[in-house]
Design a protein around this motif. Structure first.
Motif, mmCIF file in Angstrom:
data_model
loop_
_atom_site.group_PDB
_atom_site.id
_atom_site.type_symbol
_atom_site.label_atom_id
_atom_site.label_comp_id
_atom_site.label_asym_id
_atom_site.label_seq_id
_atom_site.Cartn_x
_atom_site.Cartn_y
_atom_site.Cartn_z
ATOM 1 N N ILE A 313 -35.826 -29.932 -8.136
ATOM 2 C CA ILE A 313 -36.382 -29.362 -6.906
ATOM 3 C C ILE A 313 -36.465 -30.425 -5.810
ATOM 4 C CG2 ILE A 313 -38.416 -28.298 -5.880
ATOM 5 C CD1 ILE A 313 -36.654 -26.515 -7.720
ATOM 6 N N ARG A 314 -36.804 -31.654 -6.181
ATOM 7 C CA ARG A 314 -36.825 -32.724 -5.171
ATOM 8 C C ARG A 314 -35.441 -32.920 -4.573
ATOM 9 N NH1 ARG A 314 -40.402 -35.505 -8.763
ATOM 10 N NH2 ARG A 314 -38.631 -36.673 -9.612
ATOM 11 N N ALA A 319 -31.827 -32.109 0.019
ATOM 12 C CA ALA A 319 -30.494 -31.746 0.500
ATOM 13 C C ALA A 319 -30.523 -30.752 1.657
ATOM 14 C CB ALA A 319 -29.669 -31.159 -0.650
ATOM 15 N N LEU A 320 -31.614 -29.982 1.795
ATOM 16 C CA LEU A 320 -31.645 -28.878 2.759
ATOM 17 C C LEU A 320 -31.223 -29.278 4.177
ATOM 18 C CD1 LEU A 320 -34.850 -26.900 1.676
ATOM 19 C CD2 LEU A 320 -32.460 -26.208 1.404
ATOM 20 N N PRO A 321 -31.743 -30.375 4.748
ATOM 21 C CA PRO A 321 -31.349 -30.692 6.132
ATOM 22 C C PRO A 321 -29.868 -31.006 6.296
ATOM 23 C CG PRO A 321 -33.331 -31.899 5.495
ATOM 24 C CD PRO A 321 -32.754 -31.310 4.248
ATOM 25 N N HIS A 322 -29.186 -31.282 5.191
ATOM 26 C CA HIS A 322 -27.795 -31.727 5.273
ATOM 27 C C HIS A 322 -26.797 -30.688 4.764
ATOM 28 C CE1 HIS A 322 -29.763 -35.570 5.961
ATOM 29 N NE2 HIS A 322 -30.445 -35.375 4.845
ATOM 30 N N LEU A 323 -27.281 -29.505 4.402
ATOM 31 C CA LEU A 323 -26.382 -28.465 3.909
ATOM 32 C C LEU A 323 -25.463 -27.969 5.016
ATOM 33 C CD1 LEU A 323 -28.739 -26.209 1.748
ATOM 34 C CD2 LEU A 323 -27.312 -28.108 0.990
ATOM 35 N N ARG A 327 -20.700 -27.877 2.096
ATOM 36 C CA ARG A 327 -21.372 -28.726 1.117
ATOM 37 C C ARG A 327 -22.743 -28.173 0.745
ATOM 38 N NH1 ARG A 327 -22.364 -34.474 4.195
ATOM 39 N NH2 ARG A 327 -23.912 -33.828 5.726
ATOM 40 N N THR A 328 -22.971 -28.149 -0.558
ATOM 41 C CA THR A 328 -24.229 -27.632 -1.093
ATOM 42 C C THR A 328 -24.459 -28.291 -2.449
ATOM 43 O OG1 THR A 328 -25.445 -25.604 -1.599
ATOM 44 C CG2 THR A 328 -23.118 -25.653 -2.214
ATOM 45 N N LEU A 329 -25.377 -27.768 -3.223
ATOM 46 C CA LEU A 329 -25.638 -28.243 -4.580
ATOM 47 C C LEU A 329 -25.675 -27.051 -5.523
ATOM 48 C CD1 LEU A 329 -28.574 -30.785 -3.996
ATOM 49 C CD2 LEU A 329 -26.138 -31.313 -4.216
ATOM 50 N N ARG A 330 -25.327 -27.318 -6.780
ATOM 51 C CA ARG A 330 -25.482 -26.326 -7.839
ATOM 52 C C ARG A 330 -26.288 -26.964 -8.966
ATOM 53 N NH1 ARG A 330 -19.421 -24.893 -9.135
ATOM 54 N NH2 ARG A 330 -19.185 -27.122 -8.687
ATOM 55 N N PHE A 331 -26.902 -26.127 -9.807
ATOM 56 C CA PHE A 331 -27.838 -26.648 -10.798
ATOM 57 C C PHE A 331 -27.574 -26.058 -12.181
ATOM 58 C CE2 PHE A 331 -29.743 -27.027 -6.690
ATOM 59 C CZ PHE A 331 -30.406 -28.244 -6.719
ATOM 60 N N VAL A 332 -27.742 -26.911 -13.180
ATOM 61 C CA VAL A 332 -27.727 -26.487 -14.574
ATOM 62 C C VAL A 332 -29.001 -27.008 -15.210
ATOM 63 C CG1 VAL A 332 -26.694 -26.956 -16.824
ATOM 64 C CG2 VAL A 332 -25.236 -26.285 -14.901
ATOM 65 N N GLU A 333 -29.744 -26.129 -15.840
ATOM 66 C CA GLU A 333 -30.988 -26.505 -16.502
ATOM 67 C C GLU A 333 -30.753 -26.495 -18.007
ATOM 68 O OE1 GLU A 333 -35.271 -24.434 -16.757
ATOM 69 O OE2 GLU A 333 -34.682 -25.035 -14.732
ATOM 70 N N ALA A 395 -35.836 -25.909 7.268
ATOM 71 C CA ALA A 395 -35.431 -27.307 7.042
ATOM 72 C C ALA A 395 -33.918 -27.490 7.081
ATOM 73 C CB ALA A 395 -35.971 -27.794 5.694
ATOM 74 N N ILE A 396 -33.171 -26.408 6.977
ATOM 75 C CA ILE A 396 -31.703 -26.492 6.962
ATOM 76 C C ILE A 396 -31.205 -26.789 8.371
ATOM 77 C CG2 ILE A 396 -29.570 -25.237 6.476
ATOM 78 C CD1 ILE A 396 -31.141 -23.596 4.423
ATOM 79 N N GLY A 397 -30.406 -27.839 8.505
ATOM 80 C CA GLY A 397 -29.947 -28.265 9.819
ATOM 81 C C GLY A 397 -28.944 -27.326 10.449
#
Length: 618
Positions: A313-314, A319-323, A327-333, A395-397
């Motif tokens: 989550i951190r 990453a939000l301001p720079h999306l 470009r983005t992020l993906r997650f695997v838990e 927060a997303i730019g």
């Protein structure tokens, strides 16, 4: 630092391009050129050509094209200056320094990397020696064999305060202190920083050792000890395994980000070489930029414990301001309590690939986190969820992307918190009216009476502000596409002004018909139903200046603001119902009721401010 065209031309002239590329792909001589399978995309038939005379490569399959510098930046992910320095070193050229201070820094850096290389070699010798038996057994038990030890340059810092200091005394104490290998206390005494630890070198993009991560053998704290920041090493700007992961990412078409050094090594053992890790810190903005250079959609794979979830989550919020669209992020838990090493040992590469095949998008990961933050059993909890989602989107730019995130999250919020209600069912007389067939009884369709939930009852008791009601009704007339998501809320509002109530009824009437509505079609329906005069009267009457009361507003913004306004009004109704209940409890002498009243009044003021901000926006 800028380089002259003359220097770059000289560098290209002294560089044999095929020699730069040959370590990455197998070259086949084809007349005066070379051919190979392209390192930038998967292919079975060679379409990648290299021309040493002209100094460029070209792929006829994917269009990749460039010179030696471009190959190092694209294929290995090196920054431009690092690529130039690597080629210049092999070509016997000195990269011009812009000033004496820069030249001095460059020379000092070169000297310090030599010191770190010597430290890495010494640690490797200790691991292979008599004192390394316990460490070798530890690595063996973790499935780390000699080939992996050699690939990652793993070594051992033996117990003792002065083993490295004595063994590498020829390098000079000052340089060992400057590189962080020795600690100097207030009395001026120096001693080894790393003792009794497995030593894992941290290398830069060019493969030079710049720092170490030390994993303790047996019990003790800290479990991992990293080099301090030095002239070579800035842990917030560096990613572990960047040198090996860069070329692997190009061929795998993905980048995996894990928590620590051992996680990277575990993935590599499973045949997944495209993995990096932050250096014992939360993911930084600089590290995100490095990731995005290699892959616009990296997959973050963190441990399945609470610490791993917090780290994910951190990273997401960082990453939000720079999306952006690219470009983005993906997650695997990972499964609860497991790290990549556990997954590899239990299921091998197949188990990991099954997880990586279905990564969770950032928009879903943040939604799930906020939804699970607390039960949505009170108006405050629901308002808190909504506010956190809005703050994340703000927060997303990239403004266009921010709007899409907000709309998506608010849609999910509405679906989650709105109680299930009976769906509007058009009656036969309503259907016949729009099919051109006469009504059997000649009666106009009347919208079914909405269920009187606590929010609606509270609004009915206090009365909805006439100017606010007029603004909402005109908003839905101007932007009927919003009816799809807010029809039931609109139908539930107790509007006292007869003119507005008639228009509202026609809007709901049209919405539940199932027809695709646009502004023109809705105008025809209102005219045919005799509500055109009511609408004209409403337009002439003063109203609050919202974006959606102006027909020339950007539709996306108007629909968003309209949804925010009606959601806020319904939330205010819920708070009104809760206030009434708190007042009754206060009359009965419950001590906590007064404090609850204060909280609810504060929330109500926030809603009023939110509506005022919408009305005051341009």
């Amino acid at each position: 630092m800028s380089l002259s065209p003359a220097f770059l031309d000289e560098l290209r002239a002294r560089t044999l391009l095929s020699a730069v590329i040959s370590p990455s792909v197998k070259l086949i001589r084809a007349g005066r050129e070379w051919k190979a399978c392209c390192p930038f995309h998967n292919e079975k038939t060679p379409s990648f050509t290299i021309n040493d005379e002209k100094g460029f490569y070209h792929c006829f399959g994917c269009g990749a094209h460039g010179d030696a510098i471009r190959f190092l930046t694209d294929a290995r992910g090196l920054p431009f200056m690092d690529a130039v320095k690597e080629l210049a070193g092999k070509a016997g050229l000195e990269v011009p320094a812009p000033d004496p201070q820069a030249r001095e820094r460059s020379e000092r850096t070169s000297t310090l990397t030599d010191v770190m290389a010597s430290c890495q070699k010494w640690f490797a010798e200790q691991l292979a020696g008599i004192e390394g038996a316990e460490a070798r057994e530890y690595l063996k038990n973790r499935g780390i064999g000699p080939a992996t030890v050699a690939r990652f340059g793993i070594g051992l810092a033996p117990e003792g305060r002065n083993k490295l200091k004595t063994g590498l005394s020829s390098l000079g104490e000052d340089k060992l202190v400057e590189t962080g290998m020795l600690v100097k206390n207030d009395e001026g005494e120096t001693y080894d920083r790393f003792r009794g630890r497995i030593m894992i070198p941290i290398r830069d993009a060019r493969g030079r050792v710049i720092a170490f991560g030390g994993r303790i053998l047996g019990a003790g704290e800290p479990k991992y000890l990293n080099s301090p920041d030095t002239p070579l090493f800035d842990k917030g700007r560096t990613l572990y395994n960047l040198d090996l992961a860069s070329p692997a990412t190009r061929s795998a078409k993905r980048l995996i980000v894990v928590e620590g050094y051992m996680d990277v090594i575990a993935l590599d053992r499973a045949g997944i070489a495209e993995a990096v890790a932050p250096n014992g810190t939360a993911v930084t903005e600089h590290q995100l930029e490095r990731m995005w250079r290699l892959d616009p959609n990296p997959i973050l794979c963190f441990d399945g414990d609470s610490a791993g979830q917090k780290a994910a989550i951190r990273a997401a919020t960082r990453a939000l301001p720079h999306l952006g669209p690219e470009r983005t992020l993906r997650f695997v838990e990972l499964p609860a309590g497991q790290d990549p090493d556990d997954v590899v040992n239990n299921g091998g590469r197949e188990a990991l690939e099954a997880l990586f095949a279905e990564p969770e998008p950032l928009v879903d990961r943040l939604w799930r986190h906020e939804l699970q933050a607390q039960p949505l059993t009170t108006p405050e909890a629901r308002a808190g969820l909504r506010q956190r989602l809005i703050e994340h989107s703000q927060a997303i730019g990239d403004q266009a992307l921010a709007r899409l995130y907000r709309e998506e999250w608010l849609r999910r919020f509405h679906d989650e918190v709105t109680p299930a209600r009976p769906q509007f069912q058009p009656r036969r007389e309503f259907q016949s009216r729009y099919s051109g067939q006469p009504n059997q009884r000649g009666a106009r369709w009347v919208p079914p009476k909405p269920p009187a939930g606590p929010a609606v009852r509270a609004i009915a008791a206090t009365g909805i502000d006439r100017t606010m009601a007029r603004a909402l009704v005109l908003g839905f007339v101007n932007f009927p596409e919003a009816l799809e998501h807010h029809c039931e809320q609109l139908a539930s509002l107790p509007i006292g002004e007869a003119t507005l109530a008639r228009i509202r009824d026609r809007l709901v009437d049209a919405a539940v018909s199932g027809e695709m509505l646009d502004r023109e079609a809705l105008a025809t329906i209102l005219r045919d139903s005799g509500a055109a005069a009511d609408l004209e009267k409403a337009r002439r009457t003063g109203t609050m200046a919202f974006s959606f009361t102006r027909s020339d507003t950007d539709p996306d913004r108007a629909v968003r603001d309209l949804g925010t306004a009606i959601d806020a009004l319904m939330a205010d109704g819920e708070i009104g119902a809760a206030l009434k209940a708190a007042t009754e409890r206060l009359k009965e002498g419950e001590e906590d009721a007064f404090e609850e009243q204060r909280r609810l009044h504060s929330k109500r003021e926030e809603i009023k401010e939110r509506l005022a901000s919408l009305a005051g926006s341009d």
